[in-house]
Each structure stands twice: as structure tokens, then as C-alpha cells.
Design a protein around this motif. Structure first.
Motif, PDB file in Angstrom:
ATOM      1  N   GLU A 222      18.682  11.414  11.336  1.00 26.51           N
ATOM      2  CA  GLU A 222      17.415  11.755  11.281  1.00 26.51           C
ATOM      3  C   GLU A 222      17.014  10.887  10.219  1.00 26.51           C
ATOM      4  N   MET A 223      18.072  11.213   8.805  1.00 27.84           N
ATOM      5  CA  MET A 223      17.913   9.843   7.506  1.00 27.84           C
ATOM      6  C   MET A 223      17.538   8.170   8.557  1.00 27.84           C
ATOM      7  N   SER A 224      18.462   8.005   9.265  1.00 29.69           N
ATOM      8  CA  SER A 224      17.687   6.365   9.614  1.00 29.69           C
ATOM      9  C   SER A 224      16.245   6.258   9.694  1.00 29.69           C
ATOM     10  N   GLY A 225      16.310   7.173  10.806  1.00 30.71           N
ATOM     11  CA  GLY A 225      14.358   7.307  11.334  1.00 30.71           C
ATOM     12  C   GLY A 225      13.465   7.692  10.383  1.00 30.71           C
ATOM     13  N   LYS A 226      13.432   8.178   8.873  1.00 26.89           N
ATOM     14  CA  LYS A 226      12.573   8.365   8.038  1.00 26.89           C
ATOM     15  C   LYS A 226      12.736   7.344   7.508  1.00 26.89           C
ATOM     16  N   LEU A 227      14.194   6.456   7.012  1.00 25.97           N
ATOM     17  CA  LEU A 227      14.166   5.575   6.391  1.00 25.97           C
ATOM     18  C   LEU A 227      13.499   5.101   7.214  1.00 25.97           C
ATOM     19  N   LYS A 228      13.432   4.322   8.279  1.00 24.83           N
ATOM     20  CA  LYS A 228      12.584   2.929   8.812  1.00 24.83           C
ATOM     21  C   LYS A 228      11.024   3.635   8.737  1.00 24.83           C
ATOM     22  N   MET A 229      11.177   4.306   9.127  1.00 22.45           N
ATOM     23  CA  MET A 229       9.249   5.577   8.645  1.00 22.45           C
ATOM     24  C   MET A 229       9.063   4.512   7.455  1.00 22.45           C
ATOM     25  N   ILE A 230       9.376   4.760   6.371  1.00 18.79           N
ATOM     26  CA  ILE A 230       9.444   4.640   4.655  1.00 18.79           C
ATOM     27  C   ILE A 230       9.165   3.369   4.597  1.00 18.79           C
ATOM     28  N   GLU A 231      10.347   2.821   5.436  1.00 22.69           N
ATOM     29  CA  GLU A 231       9.267   1.687   4.964  1.00 22.69           C
ATOM     30  C   GLU A 231       8.463   0.548   6.124  1.00 22.69           C
ATOM     31  N   ASN A 232       8.454   1.170   6.816  1.00 23.17           N
ATOM     32  CA  ASN A 232       7.388   1.098   7.801  1.00 23.17           C
ATOM     33  C   ASN A 232       5.500   1.181   7.195  1.00 23.17           C
ATOM     34  N   ASN A 233       5.920   2.166   6.525  1.00 21.99           N
ATOM     35  CA  ASN A 233       4.555   3.093   5.576  1.00 21.99           C
ATOM     36  C   ASN A 233       4.582   2.424   3.789  1.00 21.99           C
ATOM     37  N   ARG A 234       5.645   1.874   3.933  1.00 26.64           N
ATOM     38  CA  ARG A 234       6.066   0.855   2.461  1.00 26.64           C
ATOM     39  C   ARG A 234       5.331  -0.680   3.480  1.00 26.64           C
ATOM     40  N   LYS A 235       5.409  -1.337   3.970  1.00 27.57           N
ATOM     41  CA  LYS A 235       4.964  -2.721   4.157  1.00 27.57           C
ATOM     42  C   LYS A 235       3.567  -2.967   4.286  1.00 27.57           C
ATOM     43  N   HIS A 236       2.667  -0.898   5.449  1.00 29.91           N
ATOM     44  CA  HIS A 236       1.575  -1.363   6.205  1.00 29.91           C
ATOM     45  C   HIS A 236       0.875  -0.772   4.278  1.00 29.91           C
ATOM     46  N   PHE A 237       1.551  -0.407   3.324  1.00 31.19           N
ATOM     47  CA  PHE A 237       0.976   0.057   2.112  1.00 31.19           C
ATOM     48  C   PHE A 237       0.488  -1.494   1.027  1.00 31.19           C
ATOM     49  N   ILE A 238       2.024  -2.346   1.613  1.00 26.41           N
ATOM     50  CA  ILE A 238       1.522  -3.344   1.006  1.00 26.41           C
ATOM     51  C   ILE A 238       0.134  -4.130   1.445  1.00 26.41           C
ATOM     52  N   SER A 239       0.399  -4.084   2.952  1.00 25.16           N
ATOM     53  CA  SER A 239      -0.625  -4.831   3.721  1.00 25.16           C
ATOM     54  C   SER A 239      -2.094  -4.327   2.769  1.00 25.16           C
ATOM     55  N   SER A 240      -1.697  -2.797   3.330  1.00 24.34           N
ATOM     56  CA  SER A 240      -3.406  -2.679   2.927  1.00 24.34           C
ATOM     57  C   SER A 240      -3.690  -2.732   1.774  1.00 24.34           C
ATOM     58  N   ILE A 241      -3.024  -2.910   0.937  1.00 27.22           N
ATOM     59  CA  ILE A 241      -3.339  -3.206  -0.900  1.00 27.22           C
ATOM     60  C   ILE A 241      -3.710  -4.791  -0.714  1.00 27.22           C
ATOM     61  N   SER A 242      -2.956  -4.976  -0.745  1.00 29.05           N
ATOM     62  CA  SER A 242      -3.820  -6.861  -0.549  1.00 29.05           C
ATOM     63  C   SER A 242      -4.367  -7.367  -0.005  1.00 29.05           C
ATOM     64  N   HIS A 243      -4.456  -6.112   1.236  1.00 28.44           N
ATOM     65  CA  HIS A 243      -5.812  -6.629   1.780  1.00 28.44           C
ATOM     66  C   HIS A 243      -7.099  -6.397   0.502  1.00 28.44           C
ATOM     67  N   GLU A 244      -6.499  -4.930   0.664  1.00 25.99           N
ATOM     68  CA  GLU A 244      -8.068  -4.132  -0.331  1.00 25.99           C
ATOM     69  C   GLU A 244      -7.904  -5.390  -1.755  1.00 25.99           C
ATOM     70  N   LEU A 245      -7.208  -6.244  -1.809  1.00 26.89           N
ATOM     71  CA  LEU A 245      -7.668  -6.659  -2.955  1.00 26.89           C
ATOM     72  C   LEU A 245      -7.744  -8.097  -3.418  1.00 26.89           C
ATOM     73  N   LYS A 246      -7.405  -8.520  -1.446  1.00 24.84           N
ATOM     74  CA  LYS A 246      -8.412 -10.138  -1.000  1.00 24.84           C
ATOM     75  C   LYS A 246      -9.754 -10.096  -1.264  1.00 24.84           C
ATOM     76  N   THR A 247     -10.294  -8.649  -0.863  1.00 23.06           N
ATOM     77  CA  THR A 247     -11.676  -8.729  -0.686  1.00 23.06           C
ATOM     78  C   THR A 247     -12.841  -8.611  -2.015  1.00 23.06           C
ATOM     79  N   PRO A 248     -11.919  -7.892  -3.278  1.00 23.79           N
ATOM     80  CA  PRO A 248     -13.092  -8.007  -4.696  1.00 23.79           C
ATOM     81  C   PRO A 248     -12.457  -9.762  -4.661  1.00 23.79           C
ATOM     82  N   LEU A 249     -11.634 -10.402  -4.947  1.00 25.40           N
ATOM     83  CA  LEU A 249     -11.207 -11.377  -5.674  1.00 25.40           C
ATOM     84  C   LEU A 249     -11.755 -12.616  -4.942  1.00 25.40           C
ATOM     85  N   THR A 250     -12.003 -12.755  -3.654  1.00 24.89           N
ATOM     86  CA  THR A 250     -12.720 -13.138  -2.715  1.00 24.89           C
ATOM     87  C   THR A 250     -14.196 -13.513  -2.902  1.00 24.89           C
ATOM     88  N   ALA A 251     -14.592 -11.997  -2.820  1.00 29.41           N
ATOM     89  CA  ALA A 251     -16.729 -11.962  -3.556  1.00 29.41           C
ATOM     90  C   ALA A 251     -16.599 -12.274  -5.043  1.00 29.41           C
TER      91      ALA A 251
END
Length: 458
Positions: A222-251
Motif C-alpha cells: 500500500e505504501m509503495s503504491g501511494k509513493l508511486k501515485m505521489i510521484e506520478n502526481n508530482r510529475k504530472h503537476f510539474i508538467s502541468s505547471i510547466s505547460h501553464e507557465l510556458k503559455t504566458p511566457l510565449t505570449a
């Protein structure tokens, strides 16, 4: 460790066996001594009653000697042998400590090593009645070899040692098997922990057993699965924030490039600068959300008794202009007064997030978009519901909406591309609600709308 325990068990058992066998040998000697004392007293009584019939006495002494498997001597008061069951000491003088003690009226016994053999020797007095008391007229001396008894004890000792050796070998083998069986899942768990620490998040172990080890493995998985989920969320969050930041910078970059090309009118400069300003505000909001996400677990509360109805009214006033701008109607149905201890500002922040989502995720294809708010007071709790008729949430996504970094639009609902979301609003809401000891749940039908339910214990 197992070897040490085995050695301790073997030494303890060996010491116990030696003590038991020694006690057993002492008991056998004592029983033999009692038996021979009984025989000696019988012989003394027979001699005292039949002194004149020397033939009868010789016959009886030899008979008792054979029965007792011992040599019997009868000596007179001058220590001269009168009767010998083996006939070799007749008329000879024999003197030892046992005879001297018996001539003084005492029975005496002792063991000796004679010719490499252990011998038990004892004597009893032959007494007769006198006016002054009892007189001593002789001694019965019995000597018996203890070799047979010692041989029996030695045989028993060898048998016990053999049985013990076999038992200990079997026990040691079974102990090793049991220890190996017990430690195998622990070794597997240790290996799994190493794999997890080396970065293999989400690694799952096969369940082994149903006892405490099985529960430990379940907890690890259960702990290993949660750590995997947290890591996936972290990567997804970083990807989402990077994408969101890229849009205004490009504009901003495009706007600056446009301004640097040729001569533009002042109105154009002002328009472009206003666009740049809006993009920087958007970036500031993104950074603010990012900081809130990082500090999500560190939310601290300033608890005071507040009126939840007043808090709701304040938040509705704040959100109403934004709702009107987006053609979303707000209806406040039954709102019961509810005095509760809470952090007013944090609760407002949570409610603002929920109201903002209801407006943001409206369904543009519906003739009317609305947000219905109600709060009912019951005996043990108050129930706050926030219901909209927006785009709704797919059933598969309901389990993830409170995860950091999750956005409904990221889940293939790209029908409203202009909606901006940073994927952490509901994480903040859930954190604030749970910090208060309240509960939040969600019901939603894709294409029909969403209802959030907050249970507030009284």
C-alpha cells in the motif's frame, strides 16, 4: 543467532541430563543400601535366635547371600569371622570402620573402590538384652558389588545421550526449517525495501502468509503504491505547471517581438503592454498556486466560533460578479444558522475554490447554468451542499479530483479550451476541510453536473 540458541539449548539439556542421571545413580545406591540393611538385620535376628545351630545359620547366610547377590560375614565381639557365605574368611579376624562402629552399637555403610570396582559395604550390630541395657555380641557385615547397577546407569546414560542427540538433531533441523520459513518473507521484504529506496516506486510483493508478516507486506504494498501515485502526481503537476507557465511566457515573447518590429502607434503599444500586463498577472497567479501547493500540508488554523451562514453570504457576494459575467445564476436555498468553531478565512478560501470551479466548468451548450447552495442543520451535524449543472466529471475521474495536479480538462474534456486551471484547488479544499475535522464528498454525472457535500460535525 540460531547457532547460539542451539548451543545454549544443547548445553542446558546436557547439564540437566547429567544432574538427573547423578540423582538417579544416588537413588539406586540408596535403595540398594536399604535392601542390604534389611537383609543384614534379618541375618542378625536369625543368628541371635539360632546361635547353637551353626549348620542352619550357614545355610541361611548362604541363601540370603545368593538372594542379595552379596557376601555376608558374621563376626563375634572379637572381630573373628564365625560365618562366611563364601567360607574363605571363617576364623579370621577382620577389622574395618564399619565393624568398629557396629561393635559400638551403630549401623554403618560406605562405598569403596576395590580392584577398580565400586563396592557397597555395611554392617549392623548383633545385640542382646542385658539388665543394664543392650549388649553387643557380634556384627553382620555385607559387601556387595555395584558394578551391575553402575552398568545399568551407564547404559541408561548412553541411551539418553543417543536419544538426546537424535532429538536435538531433529529439533535443530526443524528449527532451521521454521526459522528459514519465518525469515524468508522478512528477507523478501528487506529486498523490496532496497528496491524501493533505489527508486523502484510502486514495487509490489507477493503476499506471503496471513499473519503479522502478511499484514506487514500488505502495508508495504500500500505504501509503495501511494509513493508511486505521489510521484506520478508530482510529475504530472510539474508538467502541468510547466505547460501553464510556458503559455504566458510565449505570449509575452510574441508581444515583445511584435512591438520591436517597425513603428507602431501609441495605441498599439498600450494595447500590447496591457496584454503583457495580463500575462504577468496570470504568471503571478500560477506562482501563487504553486506556493500554496508546496505549503499544502502546513496549513495552520485560527479557530474561532463563527456563523457559517454569514461566511456563505460573504463568499457568494465575492463570487457573484464573476458568476454574472459568465452567465451563471446563483441560488441560495435553505440556509440554516450554524455556529461552528472554524478558521473563517480558510473556510472562505475553500468555498471560493468550490464556487469558482462551479462557474469555471459551466456547460456552454446549456441554455441556463446555475449554482445551487444549501445548508441544513441536523441533530449531530450540518450538511452544506454546492451543486451545479456544469460539464460534470467522468466516473473514472471522481477518485482523482482531490489529487494534487489533477484537472478535469486534463482528462480529455477539451471542450472548453479557454478555461484556466492549475490542478491544485481541490487539494487545498480537501486539506482545509479535513484540518477542521469535517468531511467532503462528491457526486457527479458526466454532462449533467456536480454536487459537493460537506459534513460539519456539531
Amino acid at each position: 543467532m540460531l547457532l547460539i540458541y542451539s548451543i545454549i539449548i544443547i548445553l542446558t539439556f546436557s547439564l540437566f541430563s547429567v544432574l538427573v542421571l547423578n540423582k538417579y545413580e544416588e537413588l539406586r545406591i540408596r535403595n540398594e543400601e536399604i535392601r542390604l540393611f534389611q537383609t543384614a538385620n534379618i541375618v542378625a535376628d536369625i543368628y541371635r535366635a539360632n546361635q547353637e545351630d551353626i549348620i542352619l545359620i550357614n545355610t541361611m547366610v548362604k541363601s540370603y547371600g545368593r538372594q542379595a547377590d552379596a557376601r555376608i560375614l558374621i563376626l563375634n565381639s572379637q572381630k573373628k569371622v564365625v560365618v562366611d557365605s563364601f567360607n574363605s574368611y571363617v576364623n579370621k579376624v577382620v577389622d574395618n570402620e564399619e565393624i568398629r562402629n557396629s561393635l559400638e552399637g551403630k549401623s554403618k555403610s560406605a562405598t569403596y573402590m576395590l580392584g577398580g570396582k565400586k563396592v557397597l559395604q555395611l554392617s549392623v550390630p548383633i545385640s542382646f538384652d542385658m539388665e543394664e541395657g543392650k549388649g553387643i555380641e557380634g556384627v553382620v557385615l555385607i559387601s556387595a558389588s555395584l558394578d551391575k547397577m553402575i552398568s545399568d546407569v551407564r547404559s541408561l546414560k548412553n541411551t539418553l545421550i543417543s536419544v538426546s542427540a537424535i532429538s536435538l538433531s531433529v529439533s535443530l533441523f526443524l528449527t532451521i526449517m521454521a526459522a528459514n520459513r519465518l525469515t524468508r518473507p522478512i528477507r523478501s521484504l528487506s529486498n523490496a525495501v532496497e528496491r524501493l529506496s533505489s527508486g523502484n516506486l510502486g514495487y509490489q510483493m507477493n503476499k506471503q502468509g496471513s499473519g503479522e508478516i502478511g499484514k506487514l507486506i500488505e502495508s508495504f504494498n500500500e505504501m509503495s503504491g501511494k509513493l508511486k501515485m505521489i510521484e506520478n502526481n508530482r510529475k504530472h503537476f510539474i508538467s502541468s505547471i510547466s505547460h501553464e507557465l510556458k503559455t504566458p511566457l510565449t505570449a509575452i515573447r510574441i508581444l515583445i517581438d511584435s512591438l520591436s518590429l517597425g513603428e507602431n502607434r501609441m495605441e498599439t503599444y498600450k494595447e500590447f503592454l496591457e496584454d503583457i500586463r495580463e500575462e504577468t498577472i496570470r504568471m503571478s497567479q500560477l506562482v501563487d498556486y504553486l506556493l500554496k501547493s508546496i505549503k499544502l500540508e502546513d496549513v495552520s488554523l485560527d479557530m474561532k466560533v463563527e456563523d457559517m451562514a454569514e461566511i456563505l453570504e460573504d463568499v457568494v457576494k465575492l463570487i457573484k460578479p464573476y458568476a454574472q459575467k459568465n452567465d451563471v445564476l446563483i441560488y441560495m436555498e435553505r440556509i440554516d444558522r450554524l455556529s461552528i468553531k472554524c478558521d473563517k478565512n480558510k473556510v472562505k478560501e475553500a468555498l471560493m475554490n468550490l464556487f469558482d470551479n462551479a462557474v469555471k466548468y459551466k456547460d456552454p451548450y446549456k441554455e441556463e447554468n446555475n449554482l445551487v447552495i444549501s445548508m441544513k442543520k441536523f441533530t449531530t451535524e450540518g450538511v452544506l451542499t454546492i451543486e451545479d449543472n456544469g460539464i460534470g466529471i467522468k466516473e473514472d475521474d471522481l477518485y482523482s479530483i482531490f489529487d494534487r495536479g489533477f484537472r478535469v480538462l486534463d482528462s480529455s474534456i477539451n471542450m472548453i479550451s479557454e478555461v484556466n486551471g492549475y490542478g491544485i484547488g481541490l487539494s487545498i479544499v480537501k486539506n482545509i476541510i479535513e484540518k477542521h475535522g469535517w468531511k467532503i464528498s462528491v457526486e457527479s454525472t458526466y454532462g449533467k453536473g456536480t454536487k459537493f457535500i460537506i459534513n460539519i460535525p456539531l
